[in-house]
Design a protein around this motif. Structure first.
Motif, PDB file in Angstrom:
ATOM      1  N   ALA A 228      -3.346  -6.158  -4.891  1.00  0.00           N
ATOM      2  CA  ALA A 228      -4.087  -5.049  -5.483  1.00  0.00           C
ATOM      3  C   ALA A 228      -3.330  -3.732  -5.306  1.00  0.00           C
ATOM      4  O   ALA A 228      -3.339  -2.875  -6.202  1.00  0.00           O
ATOM      5  CB  ALA A 228      -5.478  -4.950  -4.857  1.00  0.00           C
ATOM      6  N   TRP A 229      -2.665  -3.560  -4.157  1.00  0.00           N
ATOM      7  CA  TRP A 229      -1.872  -2.349  -3.933  1.00  0.00           C
ATOM      8  C   TRP A 229      -0.693  -2.293  -4.894  1.00  0.00           C
ATOM      9  O   TRP A 229      -0.407  -1.261  -5.494  1.00  0.00           O
ATOM     10  CB  TRP A 229      -1.379  -2.313  -2.488  1.00  0.00           C
ATOM     11  N   VAL A 230       0.004  -3.411  -5.061  1.00  0.00           N
ATOM     12  CA  VAL A 230       1.134  -3.460  -5.990  1.00  0.00           C
ATOM     13  C   VAL A 230       0.672  -3.164  -7.407  1.00  0.00           C
ATOM     14  O   VAL A 230       1.297  -2.382  -8.135  1.00  0.00           O
ATOM     15  CB  VAL A 230       1.833  -4.833  -5.932  1.00  0.00           C
ATOM     16  N   ALA A 231      -0.433  -3.761  -7.816  1.00  0.00           N
ATOM     17  CA  ALA A 231      -0.943  -3.565  -9.173  1.00  0.00           C
ATOM     18  C   ALA A 231      -1.361  -2.124  -9.424  1.00  0.00           C
ATOM     19  O   ALA A 231      -1.248  -1.615 -10.539  1.00  0.00           O
ATOM     20  CB  ALA A 231      -2.124  -4.500  -9.424  1.00  0.00           C
ATOM     21  N   ARG A 232      -1.820  -1.447  -8.392  1.00  0.00           N
ATOM     22  CA  ARG A 232      -2.242  -0.050  -8.532  1.00  0.00           C
ATOM     23  C   ARG A 232      -1.049   0.901  -8.502  1.00  0.00           C
ATOM     24  O   ARG A 232      -0.987   1.865  -9.271  1.00  0.00           O
ATOM     25  CB  ARG A 232      -3.214   0.299  -7.407  1.00  0.00           C
ATOM     26  N   GLU A 233      -0.077   0.626  -7.624  1.00  0.00           N
ATOM     27  CA  GLU A 233       0.975   1.597  -7.356  1.00  0.00           C
ATOM     28  C   GLU A 233       2.265   1.378  -8.144  1.00  0.00           C
ATOM     29  O   GLU A 233       3.010   2.330  -8.372  1.00  0.00           O
ATOM     30  CB  GLU A 233       1.314   1.577  -5.858  1.00  0.00           C
ATOM     31  N   MET A 234       2.545   0.149  -8.544  1.00  0.00           N
ATOM     32  CA  MET A 234       3.826  -0.156  -9.167  1.00  0.00           C
ATOM     33  C   MET A 234       3.659  -0.528 -10.641  1.00  0.00           C
ATOM     34  O   MET A 234       2.539  -0.644 -11.144  1.00  0.00           O
ATOM     35  CB  MET A 234       4.541  -1.267  -8.402  1.00  0.00           C
ATOM     36  N   GLU A 235       4.803  -0.726 -11.304  1.00  0.00           N
ATOM     37  CA  GLU A 235       4.785  -0.997 -12.738  1.00  0.00           C
ATOM     38  C   GLU A 235       4.909  -2.477 -13.071  1.00  0.00           C
ATOM     39  O   GLU A 235       4.931  -2.857 -14.250  1.00  0.00           O
ATOM     40  CB  GLU A 235       5.923  -0.228 -13.432  1.00  0.00           C
TER      41      GLU A 235
END
Length: 344
Positions: A228-235
């Protein structure tokens, strides 16, 4: 090849109040490297450097490496990916492409014109955020917007000791460096404070700026973070290659994690052992997978139907010359999965 637009040498940075999602969408719609590799319902092919097959041994020769990269671009390979291995540890048996990835990326950009060049990935906890910000923006600008940065947390305990960094802090350290990177790269003369990496009252900039407002960041194997963090913060995200019957579930897990349902690509990466028989079926092994070139195209079609957008192949363990591998990809794979058009 498609003619690329000239990218701007300078841009106006976003303010702290600019809407974050629209800023990302606008940047990705213009970024040449992102557009060459990623689009909804499309699949592209990439290669992990070095472009050299060496099933035995630990270190590539890097002989004629720039000529081979130019040849890969000429036959239509859309993307290249570089590894980050600061110290060679014989117990792990890999030296990657030998050269430091951001330095090598700049060299590759100077001898190519279209191919996207990414990292898979930078071990971010080892990087000082201020200099990292300047390095990434410089390479993205010098490559005319062909730079993509995959980030990882690293897994070699010995390297953390060599850097004097507590291995147990690696996950939180990655998030803190990433937070500072975004502030420094994308805000105008920002104020910031960090317990580890200094502080600024504001009024200072790191130049140059990312040429299209944002350099795409990809979580390599999730960068050791919650999806969820990757999906929110990265492309985007890049995951290890998986069996055909697991593709749908892998993509579904990623899409569920994206908070606003926007397009954020999912890629796969794996060690390729390309067999001479073009119809040799996909078979996993400890180092990656065995497959023939026509069977590879069929597997990639399954992956595309499942929603995977890019497949990065590491050719190291193929027991055939690199020239033969590239010829098989040119004949049997690239016609079905060409580079995406950047357009005007």
């Amino acid at each position: 090849m498609t003619q690329r637009r000239d990218c701007p040498a300078r841009r106006v940075r976003m303010s702290a109040h600019d809407p974050h999602p629209s800023h990302i969408k606008k940047a990705m719609s213009k970024h040449h490297g992102f557009r060459r590799l990623f689009a909804t319902d499309q699949m592209t092919l990439g290669l992990v450097l070095p472009l050299e097959t060496y099933a035995e041994g630990t270190t590539p020769t890097m002989q004629d490496h720039l000529d081979i990269v130019r040849h890969a671009e000429a036959i239509g390979i859309p993307g290249l990916w570089l590894l980050d291995i600061p110290f060679f540890d014989p117990s792990y048996g890999a030296a990657g492409q030998v050269f430091e990835p951001l330095t090598y990326m700049a060299a590759l950009a100077s001898v190519t014109t279209e191919i996207a060049i990414g990292t898979a990935g930078i071990v971010l906890p080892f990087r000082e955020p201020h200099l990292f910000t300047k390095q990434v923006a410089s390479v993205d600008l010098l490559s005319q917007g062909r730079c993509l940065i995959g980030l990882s947390m690293g897994h070699r305990v010995s390297e953390y000791s060599l850097f004097g960094i507590d291995y147990e802090t690696r996950s939180s350290r990655l998030r803190e460096i990433y937070r500072l990177y975004r502030i420094l790269a994308e805000h105008d003369r920002p104020a910031f404070s960090s317990e580890v990496f200094g502080a600024s009252p504001g009024g200072y900039d790191i130049v140059p700026n990312p040429p299209f407002g944002r350099t795409p960041m990809i979580g390599i194997n999730g960068a050791g973070q919650d999806m969820a963090w990757v999906a929110r913060e990265m492309e985007g995200i890049m995951m290890p290659v998986t069996d055909p019957d697991k593709l749908v579930d892998m993509v579904a897990s990623w899409r569920r994690a994206i908070p606003d349902g926007s397009f954020k690509p999912i890629s796969m990466v794996g060690f390729l052992n390309l067999e001479e028989d073009p119809d040799y079926p996909f078979r996993r092994d400890r180092e990656g997978f065995h497959v023939g070139s026509r069977a590879l195209a069929r597997y990639m079609e399954q992956a595309r139907e499942a929603g995977v957008n890019h497949f990065a192949l590491n050719p190291r363990y193929t027991r055939r010359p690199m020239k033969e591998l590239l010829e098989d990809l040119k004949t049997d794979v690239l016609p079905h999965f060409p580079a995406l058009s950047v357009g005007d």
